[in-house]
Design a protein around this motif. Structure first.
Motif, PDB file in Angstrom:
ATOM      1  N   PHE A  88      46.461   0.507  -2.719  1.00  0.00           N
ATOM      2  CA  PHE A  88      45.414   1.442  -2.313  1.00  0.00           C
ATOM      3  C   PHE A  88      45.261   1.369  -0.790  1.00  0.00           C
ATOM      4  CE2 PHE A  88      40.679   2.392  -1.908  1.00  0.00           C
ATOM      5  CZ  PHE A  88      40.870   3.754  -1.931  1.00  0.00           C
ATOM      6  N   PHE A 120      52.138   2.177   7.770  1.00  0.00           N
ATOM      7  CA  PHE A 120      51.989   1.340   6.571  1.00  0.00           C
ATOM      8  C   PHE A 120      53.003   1.741   5.492  1.00  0.00           C
ATOM      9  CE2 PHE A 120      47.091   1.237   7.461  1.00  0.00           C
ATOM     10  CZ  PHE A 120      47.258   0.265   8.417  1.00  0.00           C
ATOM     11  N   TYR A 172      37.991  -6.552  10.633  1.00  0.00           N
ATOM     12  CA  TYR A 172      36.716  -6.432  11.327  1.00  0.00           C
ATOM     13  C   TYR A 172      35.749  -7.480  10.792  1.00  0.00           C
ATOM     14  CZ  TYR A 172      32.788  -3.748  13.369  1.00  0.00           C
ATOM     15  OH  TYR A 172      31.685  -3.341  14.086  1.00  0.00           O
ATOM     16  N   SER A 210      35.557  -1.158  -3.251  1.00  0.00           N
ATOM     17  CA  SER A 210      36.690  -0.668  -4.056  1.00  0.00           C
ATOM     18  C   SER A 210      37.484  -1.822  -4.674  1.00  0.00           C
ATOM     19  CB  SER A 210      37.602   0.254  -3.233  1.00  0.00           C
ATOM     20  OG  SER A 210      37.959  -0.327  -2.015  1.00  0.00           O
ATOM     21  N   GLU A 212      45.332  -3.864  -1.477  1.00  0.00           N
ATOM     22  CA  GLU A 212      44.430  -2.901  -0.836  1.00  0.00           C
ATOM     23  C   GLU A 212      44.511  -3.079   0.671  1.00  0.00           C
ATOM     24  OE1 GLU A 212      40.023  -1.556  -1.706  1.00  0.00           O
ATOM     25  OE2 GLU A 212      40.003  -3.512  -0.721  1.00  0.00           O
ATOM     26  N   ILE A 243      42.960  -6.475   2.619  1.00  0.00           N
ATOM     27  CA  ILE A 243      43.108  -6.779   4.054  1.00  0.00           C
ATOM     28  C   ILE A 243      41.989  -6.108   4.854  1.00  0.00           C
ATOM     29  CG2 ILE A 243      44.646  -6.585   6.064  1.00  0.00           C
ATOM     30  CD1 ILE A 243      47.005  -6.176   4.117  1.00  0.00           C
ATOM     31  N   ASP A 244      41.423  -6.833   5.807  1.00  0.00           N
ATOM     32  CA  ASP A 244      40.545  -6.204   6.803  1.00  0.00           C
ATOM     33  C   ASP A 244      40.597  -7.010   8.098  1.00  0.00           C
ATOM     34  OD1 ASP A 244      38.178  -3.866   6.102  1.00  0.00           O
ATOM     35  OD2 ASP A 244      38.181  -4.766   8.102  1.00  0.00           O
ATOM     36  N   LYS A 299      43.356   5.839   9.490  1.00  0.00           N
ATOM     37  CA  LYS A 299      44.168   6.964   8.984  1.00  0.00           C
ATOM     38  C   LYS A 299      45.407   7.225   9.837  1.00  0.00           C
ATOM     39  CE  LYS A 299      40.655   6.797   6.486  1.00  0.00           C
ATOM     40  NZ  LYS A 299      40.678   5.798   5.449  1.00  0.00           N
ATOM     41  N   GLY A 338      42.389  -2.181   3.751  1.00  0.00           N
ATOM     42  CA  GLY A 338      41.064  -1.682   4.132  1.00  0.00           C
ATOM     43  C   GLY A 338      40.028  -2.091   3.106  1.00  0.00           C
ATOM     44  N   CYS A 339      39.422  -3.260   3.329  1.00  0.00           N
ATOM     45  CA  CYS A 339      38.527  -3.862   2.323  1.00  0.00           C
ATOM     46  C   CYS A 339      37.069  -3.436   2.506  1.00  0.00           C
ATOM     47  CB  CYS A 339      38.649  -5.382   2.435  1.00  0.00           C
ATOM     48  SG  CYS A 339      37.562  -6.298   1.351  1.00  0.00           S
ATOM     49  N   GLN A 363      47.279   5.125  11.028  1.00  0.00           N
ATOM     50  CA  GLN A 363      48.311   4.103  10.786  1.00  0.00           C
ATOM     51  C   GLN A 363      49.008   4.255   9.435  1.00  0.00           C
ATOM     52  OE1 GLN A 363      45.921   0.446  11.790  1.00  0.00           O
ATOM     53  NE2 GLN A 363      47.757   0.014  12.954  1.00  0.00           N
ATOM     54  N   MET A 409      32.834  -6.715   8.409  1.00  0.00           N
ATOM     55  CA  MET A 409      33.277  -6.342   7.053  1.00  0.00           C
ATOM     56  C   MET A 409      33.767  -7.584   6.305  1.00  0.00           C
ATOM     57  SD  MET A 409      32.628  -3.229   7.300  1.00  0.00           S
ATOM     58  CE  MET A 409      32.639  -1.769   8.325  1.00  0.00           C
ATOM     59  N   VAL A 448      32.605   3.137   2.506  1.00  0.00           N
ATOM     60  CA  VAL A 448      33.355   2.866   1.257  1.00  0.00           C
ATOM     61  C   VAL A 448      33.674   4.183   0.558  1.00  0.00           C
ATOM     62  CG1 VAL A 448      32.179   0.641   1.014  1.00  0.00           C
ATOM     63  CG2 VAL A 448      31.319   2.624  -0.251  1.00  0.00           C
ATOM     64  N   ILE A 449      34.556   4.121  -0.432  1.00  0.00           N
ATOM     65  CA  ILE A 449      34.939   5.337  -1.155  1.00  0.00           C
ATOM     66  C   ILE A 449      33.724   5.999  -1.806  1.00  0.00           C
ATOM     67  CG2 ILE A 449      37.367   4.877  -1.620  1.00  0.00           C
ATOM     68  CD1 ILE A 449      36.553   3.673  -4.319  1.00  0.00           C
ATOM     69  N   GLY A 494      42.888  -9.862   9.404  1.00  0.00           N
ATOM     70  CA  GLY A 494      43.730  -9.547  10.551  1.00  0.00           C
ATOM     71  C   GLY A 494      44.203  -8.111  10.491  1.00  0.00           C
TER      72      GLY A 494
HETATM   73  C1  LIG Z   1      37.151   3.140   4.799  1.00  0.00           C
HETATM   74  S1  LIG Z   1      36.918   1.431   4.991  1.00  0.00           S
HETATM   75  C2  LIG Z   1      37.507   0.753   3.487  1.00  0.00           C
HETATM   76  C3  LIG Z   1      36.557   0.981   2.336  1.00  0.00           C
HETATM   77  C4  LIG Z   1      36.904   0.198   1.089  1.00  0.00           C
HETATM   78  N1  LIG Z   1      38.260   0.496   0.632  1.00  0.00           N
HETATM   79  C5  LIG Z   1      35.943   0.535  -0.031  1.00  0.00           C
HETATM   80  O1  LIG Z   1      35.954   1.705  -0.491  1.00  0.00           O
HETATM   81  O2  LIG Z   1      35.177  -0.343  -0.453  1.00  0.00           O
HETATM   82  C6  LIG Z   1      38.218   1.026   6.101  1.00  0.00           C
HETATM   83  C7  LIG Z   1      38.299  -0.440   6.461  1.00  0.00           C
HETATM   84  O3  LIG Z   1      39.597  -0.675   6.999  1.00  0.00           O
HETATM   85  C8  LIG Z   1      39.508  -1.590   8.053  1.00  0.00           C
HETATM   86  N2  LIG Z   1      40.684  -1.342   8.895  1.00  0.00           N
HETATM   87  C9  LIG Z   1      40.998  -0.202   9.548  1.00  0.00           C
HETATM   88  N3  LIG Z   1      42.199  -0.310  10.137  1.00  0.00           N
HETATM   89  C10 LIG Z   1      42.654  -1.568   9.869  1.00  0.00           C
HETATM   90  C11 LIG Z   1      43.826  -2.284  10.216  1.00  0.00           C
HETATM   91  N4  LIG Z   1      44.795  -1.748  10.972  1.00  0.00           N
HETATM   92  N5  LIG Z   1      43.940  -3.549   9.771  1.00  0.00           N
HETATM   93  C12 LIG Z   1      42.988  -4.112   9.002  1.00  0.00           C
HETATM   94  N6  LIG Z   1      41.854  -3.477   8.642  1.00  0.00           N
HETATM   95  C13 LIG Z   1      41.685  -2.216   9.069  1.00  0.00           C
HETATM   96  C14 LIG Z   1      38.167  -1.331   8.704  1.00  0.00           C
HETATM   97  O4  LIG Z   1      37.682  -2.496   9.351  1.00  0.00           O
HETATM   98  C15 LIG Z   1      37.298  -0.915   7.510  1.00  0.00           C
HETATM   99  O5  LIG Z   1      36.544  -1.988   7.011  1.00  0.00           O
END
Ligand SMILES: C[S@@+](CC[C@H](N)C(=O)[O-])C[C@H]1O[C@@H](n2cnc3c(N)ncnc32)[C@H](O)[C@@H]1O
Length: 227
Positions: free
Chosen positions: A130, A141, A88, A68, A60, A85-86, A135, A62-63, A137, A91, A37-38, A113
């Protein structure tokens, strides 16, 4: 990792208190359990921008476990909404638990997804976006973000320095990092040079890009750069 001087970074972190209450507990859990996370200085920056702008609709990308998103929900306009969005499962399950425990299920919608596929099908407007997912991608985006950002809205992207690699020559970067490096350079070039965006770089933690959309249409300028 930050690319700013270590003593200076320690000083900044010593005066930027972590959050308190349930948000503070979530932050502590995320750091202790090693979720990506951040960092605290970035969290403070984000909270300040959100409190200043008071966005009503936030996207957002990347959840993770929802830190965040929970943070933004605390400082955004009352009655506002966040879409996050996430892709995984681990997560997603933890984020759902977070939003339930913090009673944020109505305020935050979690889309499950691949972000690129989801963004391609979305057609909503947001006051703040946000970006904090894969990174490599960000460059893909970006067109969706500028399309869905309201004029006057803000785009914030996290971890743009890539642990300092971004400032290095391509041949000095470990091979496995080169594709992400090239894509990040292309992303930064577009965000910093396109008509209809005013952007800057904030050297907090691993670097943030902050952009605002100043025209109805953004014409993205592309860097011609081989991977
Ligand atoms: C750095 S973390 C996000 C942290 C979050 N923003 C926080 O600070 O609480 C990155 C997240 O993005 C997800 N992720 C990475 N690429 C993705 C994609 N193409 N589509 C959906 N989720 C993605 C990962 O599964 C991971 O949980």
């Amino acid at each position: 990792m930050s690319v700013i001087d270590r003593d200076f970074e320690n000083y900044i972190n010593s005066i930027l208190n972590p959050f308190t209450g349930r948000l503070g507990e979530l932050q502590e859990t995320a750091y202790t359990e090693g979720f990506p996370v951040i960092k605290n200085a970035t969290a403070r920056f984000l909270a300040t921008i959100i409190a200043l702008k008071r966005p009503e609709k936030i996207l957002e990308i990347g959840c993770c476990i929802g830190f965040s998103a929970s943070l933004m929900s605390e400082f955004m306009a009352g009655g506002g909404h966040i879409t996050t969005i996430d892709r995984y499962d681990i997560m997603i399950d933890r984020a759902k638990q977070t939003f339930k425990e913090m009673e944020l299920e109505k305020k935050i919608t979690l889309l499950e997804g691949d972000a690129l596929e989801i963004l391609s099908e979305m057609d909503e407007k947001f006051d703040l976006i946000f970006m904090d997912a894969a990174k490599g991608q960000y460059i893909q985006f970006l067109p969706h973000c500028v399309r869905m950002l309201n004029k006057g809205g803000a785009l914030i992207a996290d971890d743009i320095f890539q642990n300092g690699y971004i400032a290095m020559e391509r041949q000095d970067i470990p091979r496995r990092q080169r594709t992400t490096y090239t894509r990040m350079r292309r992303f930064l070039y577009s965000a910093l040079n396109s008509e209809g965006l005013v952007s800057t770089i904030i050297p907090v933690d691993d670097g943030l890009l902050l952009s605002t959309k100043t025209a109805d249409e953004v014409i993205l300028k592309e860097l011609d750069y081989d991977e």
